[in-house]
Design an enzyme around this catalytic site. Structure first.
Site, PDB file in Angstrom:
ATOM      1  N   GLU A 112    -135.947 -39.626  -7.079  1.00 43.09           N
ATOM      2  CA  GLU A 112    -135.444 -38.698  -5.825  1.00 43.09           C
ATOM      3  C   GLU A 112    -136.349 -39.251  -4.620  1.00 43.09           C
ATOM      4  O   GLU A 112    -137.566 -39.751  -4.907  1.00 43.09           O
ATOM      5  CB  GLU A 112    -136.108 -37.416  -5.853  1.00 43.09           C
ATOM      6  CG  GLU A 112    -135.075 -36.452  -6.487  1.00 43.09           C
ATOM      7  CD  GLU A 112    -135.492 -34.896  -6.912  1.00 43.09           C
ATOM      8  OE1 GLU A 112    -136.575 -34.540  -6.532  1.00 43.09           O
ATOM      9  OE2 GLU A 112    -134.670 -34.061  -7.265  1.00 43.09           O
ATOM     10  N   ARG A 157    -135.972 -19.154 -17.394  1.00 39.32           N
ATOM     11  CA  ARG A 157    -137.020 -18.457 -18.025  1.00 39.32           C
ATOM     12  C   ARG A 157    -138.220 -17.622 -17.326  1.00 39.32           C
ATOM     13  O   ARG A 157    -138.061 -17.636 -16.037  1.00 39.32           O
ATOM     14  CB  ARG A 157    -137.898 -19.238 -18.980  1.00 39.32           C
ATOM     15  CG  ARG A 157    -138.198 -20.482 -18.047  1.00 39.32           C
ATOM     16  CD  ARG A 157    -139.349 -21.253 -18.780  1.00 39.32           C
ATOM     17  NE  ARG A 157    -139.653 -22.474 -17.972  1.00 39.32           N
ATOM     18  CZ  ARG A 157    -140.739 -22.436 -17.015  1.00 39.32           C
ATOM     19  NH1 ARG A 157    -141.440 -21.304 -16.701  1.00 39.32           N
ATOM     20  NH2 ARG A 157    -141.182 -23.709 -16.694  1.00 39.32           N
TER      21      ARG A 157
END
Lengths: 173, 506, 506, 173
Positions: B199, B291
């Site tokens: 990126e 999570r």
């Protein structure tokens, strides 16, 4: 009792007199402090000096070393009484000569980047040890030449294990 | 509500989940590896079962065994915590097939969000802004080419990654090869998958993430943001909520983006959308953690919502009793992660036995510990031993309390990052709240310039070193002197000899 | 703001005040008696000065010495905490004369409120409802006569009293004489003043008190109520906020009464008006505590206001930044006072060294400790070693957390009231929130009826007793066996003998 | 190893076998439990039995006594191995005869309410000890007659100090 207390390369002469139960006169560069130090639990001292109270944690680190935590600041100090000074001096010589790089923690050697004879610069990576799921670079403490490589990739090593010896003799490229 | 939940984790997060179970009146079953028999999470559990040898791959990561233990002890649900099996897509499937509720999203959602590449594509479709980059898995050559084209700085990331493992920042093309190699090896070591992607690196980026809650009935809300810009090696070290330099408008837009992301994938449970925010207030989707986060506690502090209990209730099929307009931000919270590592020697792990453990207390303090006095910190698992969270009516009060709490916190036997945190809490840039993810590298690399108070501290340190050395030498001398003296075993012998003598005189 | 404050107290409240100082960037100077050199409040202080022998009358109560220490170390203000000098009218005068700010109301206010009789008269004038009783100091004869007239039940109280000392409930005229005698002796022992007064006893009374804050600029606000009906021997044991069975209307009226009381006497600082509330919702002024309360922490938990920091700011002349309409109630909080006493043997004090100290953690937990592992609890001072406060979004969550936290709390070396609190948290009457000050005497006098879980616990207790006995006996046996063996000193001797033998052979 | 574990007047026979490191088979009334008990810190055991985990605190109290805290419940238990039973039995006899009232805590005796020869009822106040600023009634454990008064008002006493002896022999009025 006279102690030579050192931090890195600098050191200072400390005159220590016990004047009572947990009460000491400590003289540093001619200035004397009256120190009331009580220790409970594991070497966490409550220290009162001139009314000021400090909670100070002291841990032995090696034969003459102490890690001292004061007001959120950590100091690495050495202390030898004068009779031991020669010994310590001898130690110094070694310290300034060949550097034996040891494992700072138990772990697994995932990479060895140098071989005997390699010239290395201070801070250059010698090998990579994995511990606690993190890869940790072990770097050379000095410029010099690798004279010994005790570590092999895949080895599991304990704290203090000798890994690499670097000799400042051999001039760096 | 469930009667029993198995916690497939260890350390502070296992303890955190056990606490939630106990507050809900649910029995908590723990699992422990050979080196964890006496760990805190076992001591707090209602039931505990061995799960294998020390190495995580042989114990906490053995999915089939964990599910079998749950089945055998009659647990109706499994909470994975963070790390270990918490983001392995196959694990929820495994639980479902065994008729056990997995507390978290479905395996499909995990697979979508777990692979950074697929996640970026999904978010792009959902209209969530993303950082320019190459989404397909790359060969070293292709990667190098792309980097030369768009030009550094770029970030190399592990496709299966998380928590900064396998991440490398490349600021110069010459570093590309070594960076790729190291990233692949770490990715392989950590995730058994060396897929990478690349990126464009956002300059002066701040890490801001949105906490979301989604129930099984289609209700999705967000619990506002957390700023996690204080990072070392891409590992979060200090987090705070709310974020610095946040505006109501930006908060609303980021919240909406996170909720949209969750809706798009049909998310269920607690989750976090991580974004990068640049100085202009532009934000880019980074990844979604499917999570509970390490730093969930600061959101609990400012909202009063118990996120872990919410996860359990949601998994049990309950409707969210919370609505977006009924949650608000109250005050400010900061978390400092206390690691078993030596800040003085490049944060090397510092395993060992915890000899003394005195936690701070008083108003606005929360401590989530994974250890206790007498516990062992081993090299086998994550080095975080505790989380210290402080709350204040405003940011300055939260910082005052953090500084105060750190000075009360005493851990002996292992080195910890407490002194490092104390230094951060003294740093003007942090106090201003004006920092980005480069904070530690930029400002905390060099030793602190000595000041007056440091000099006073040094004088006391030197004095105590002399006193400690003296006490040690005195102790040795006394032990040596004591040896010949007629005490203990010695006395027995002396008595024996006297007896013989008396015999001789008869 | 002050640069340095002297804390004229010890234990958890001294620690609490030190924490407030540190958060305000103020230096905290502690005082310590001979047995407190290593106490926690000394360890947390920036400065510490000895104040005399163990007996409080010779150290913490020596007003002149305390003021002299403050003057000598350059403290600009003194915080008295609770107990000790905190409600002695002459102490603020002494401070003023020494040019030191007393953190609390004036001596005159203390004298007015400190003497229960004068206080009642003052409140009566201020239109605050009071319990029918005799306000003038009484001879035994007069007292007995009054009691025969109005008829029991009546409450005998010490005029100079507080904290239940010297209080006696008389339900039958025959008890009057002994009750008066015991009350006078306790009053004399505790306050050096055996003045008594008598009140009609309110049936099914609940103890509800209002926390107020008043600055030096005439602003007075209240921080709502606390219920302290769980009492043993008129000592508060468990407190909660907000109160049970409270209505907005009653809360408003009690709040106004408390503010009126404070205004009437020109009160400054933090104070508490204690009321009795009967089942009809009628309330009667009991007394005003002109100091910080032990239970102030539950009010901090539901309002987010740091009461001790407010006290300091007010004493420094600051205007209250808080207004009545800007403070609100958020959730519910409960405090359990952990005493060093043995609930199994009539709550007898249990002094000794604290060998192990593991405090609870996680969400919604606050611990204010006066001890640490290695600390000594002496017979000289109040037996409270810690306060455990839990917060929840509602009362059930606060109770769930209290039950959970108590199960995590481990104190070894001294007996504590933790098991007692656990029993209260199991008691249906407490869970209903339907109880009065007779709760403990009525419901917790007898042993708990055994249930299934108690039987399981007993089986484990029996097993561990056998294991512990076995370990102990084994240890003894091994030590005995070890004695003759040639280790340590023994070995030295052996070596010596060998050396001699070699010498002999030459 | 057989232990007689007693609670108050009732007692039970416990057969204890160590079957491994920190692993025991404990048989109570014919039922055997396999108990995994590890102890860290100060006698706070983590106990696993049939999967269930208990954190159990055990403190020695006197020569054969133990205070055991399990799930918020405190048990006062005694344990003697069979060889010591006779001894214990002898102790029992004493325990059922004359009662020596001892100080439960250090403190100051502020009042002595009985004299030698007084008849007392169980629960009747014998004297008042002040400790930690609280007056504590010390009461008679049995009906009987006072045969000895060792305590005097104003005395400071340590834990375990003998204060009063009450003999059940002398019938109460």
């Amino acid at each position: 009792m006279i102690y030579e207390v050192s931090e890195g390369k600098t050191s200072v002469r400390v005159d220590l007199q016990q004047v009572g139960e947990g009460l000491y006169d400590v003289t540093i560069d001619g200035r004397t402090l009256r120190i009331d130090a009580v220790r409970s639990g594991r070497n966490v001292y409550s220290v009162i000096e001139g009314g000021r109270q400090w909670e100070i944690s002291v841990d032995e680190n090696g034969s003459h070393g102490f890690d001292v935590l004061v007001a959120g600041r950590l100091f690495h100090l050495g202390a030898v009484d004068e009779r031991r000074k020669l010994l310590a001096a001898a130690g110094q010589v070694v310290a300034e000569g060949k550097q034996t790089v040891e494992a700072r923690m138990p772990g697994k050697i995932v990479k060895v980047s140098v071989a005997v004879g390699d010239a290395v610069r201070e801070g250059q990576s010698l090998l990579v040890v994995e511990a606690m799921k993190m890869e940790n670079d072990i770097t050379s403490p000095i410029d010099g030449r690798v004279t010994e490589v005790a570590a092999r990739e895949g080895d599991t090593v304990e704290t203090g294990a000798h890994l690499v010896v670097v000799d400042p003799g051999g001039e760096a490229p | 509500m469930f009667k029993k939940i198995l916690i497939a984790n260890r350390g502070e997060i296992a303890v955190r989940i056990i606490r939630a179970c106990h507050e809900l009146g649910v029995k908590a079953a723990a699992i422990y590896s050979d080196v964890d028999r006496d760990a805190l999470h076992v001591r707090y559990a209602d039931e505990a079962y061995p799960c294998g040898p020390a190495a995580a791959a042989e114990s906490y990561l053995k999915a089939e065994r964990v599910v079998e233990i749950a089945r055998a002890c009659g647990a109706e649900a499994i909470h994975p915590g963070y790390g270990f099996l918490s983001e392995r897509g196959f694990f929820p499937d495994l639980c479902r097939d065994a008729g056990i509720v997995f507390i978290g999203p479905s395996g499909d959602v995990m697979r979508t969000m777990g692979d950074k590449v697929t996640a970026r594509q999904t978010m792009e479709k959902a209209g969530v802004p993303i950082v320019p980059g190459v989404t397909e898995r790359l060969s070293d050559e292709a990667a190098e080419r792309w980097i030369r084209d768009v030009g550094p700085p770029v970030m190399i990331k592990a496709s299966a990654g998380g928590g900064g493992k396998g991440m490398r920042l490349v600021r110069d093309v010459s570093e590309v090869r070594t960076a790729l190699a190291r990233a692949r090896s770490e990715a392989r070591a950590s995730f058994g998958d060396d897929g990478l992607y690349i990126e464009k690196f956002v300059e002066e980026p701040r890490h801001v993430e949105i906490q979301i809650l989604a129930d099984t009935h289609g209700h999705v809300i967000h619990l506002f943001e957390r700023e996690c810009s204080v990072q070392r090696r891409h590992q979060k070290v200090i987090e705070e909520a709310p974020a610095n330099r946040m505006t109501p408008d930006l908060r609303a837009r980021m919240g909406e983006a996170a909720v949209a992301a969750a809706r798009t994938v049909g998310y269920v449970g607690a989750g976090t959308c991580e974004f990068l925010v640049n100085p202009k207030g532009e934000f880019y989707f980074l990844e979604m953690n499917t999570r509970v986060q390490v730093e969930h506690a600061i959101t609990e502090a400012i909202t009063g919502v118990d996120i872990v209990k919410q996860m359990i209730k949601i998994a049990a099929g309950a409707r969210l009793e919370l609505t977006q307009d009924r949650v608000g931000i109250n005050g400010h919270a900061i978390e400092a992660r206390i690691y078993a590592e030596d800040p003085e020697s490049n944060f090397a792990p510092s395993p060992g036995e915890v000899l003394l453990y005195r936690v701070p207390g008083g108003p606005g303090i929360r401590v989530d510990s994974g250890v206790f006095a007498g516990a062992r910190v081993t090299v086998h698992y994550d080095p975080m031993v505790a989380k210290l969270v402080t709350w204040g009516r405003d940011r300055p009060e939260a910082i005052d309390r953090m500084r105060r709490a750190l000075s009360e916190f005493v851990v002996k036997g292992i080195k910890t990052s407490i002194p490092f945190h104390q230094r951060v809490m003294r740093h003007p840039k942090f106090l201003e709240g004006h920092y980005d993810t480069g904070f530690i590298e930029t400002y905390l690399k060099d030793r602190e310039p000595p000041d007056a108070s440091a000099e006073e501290a040094r004088r006391m340190a030197i004095s105590l070193t002399a006193i400690a050395a003296w006490a040690r030498d005195k102790g040795r001398a006394e032990r040596a002197a004591a040896a010949p003296a007629g005490t203990g075993p010695g006395a027995w012998k002396a008595f024996g000899r006297r007896a013989q003598m008396r015999g001789g005189l008869r």
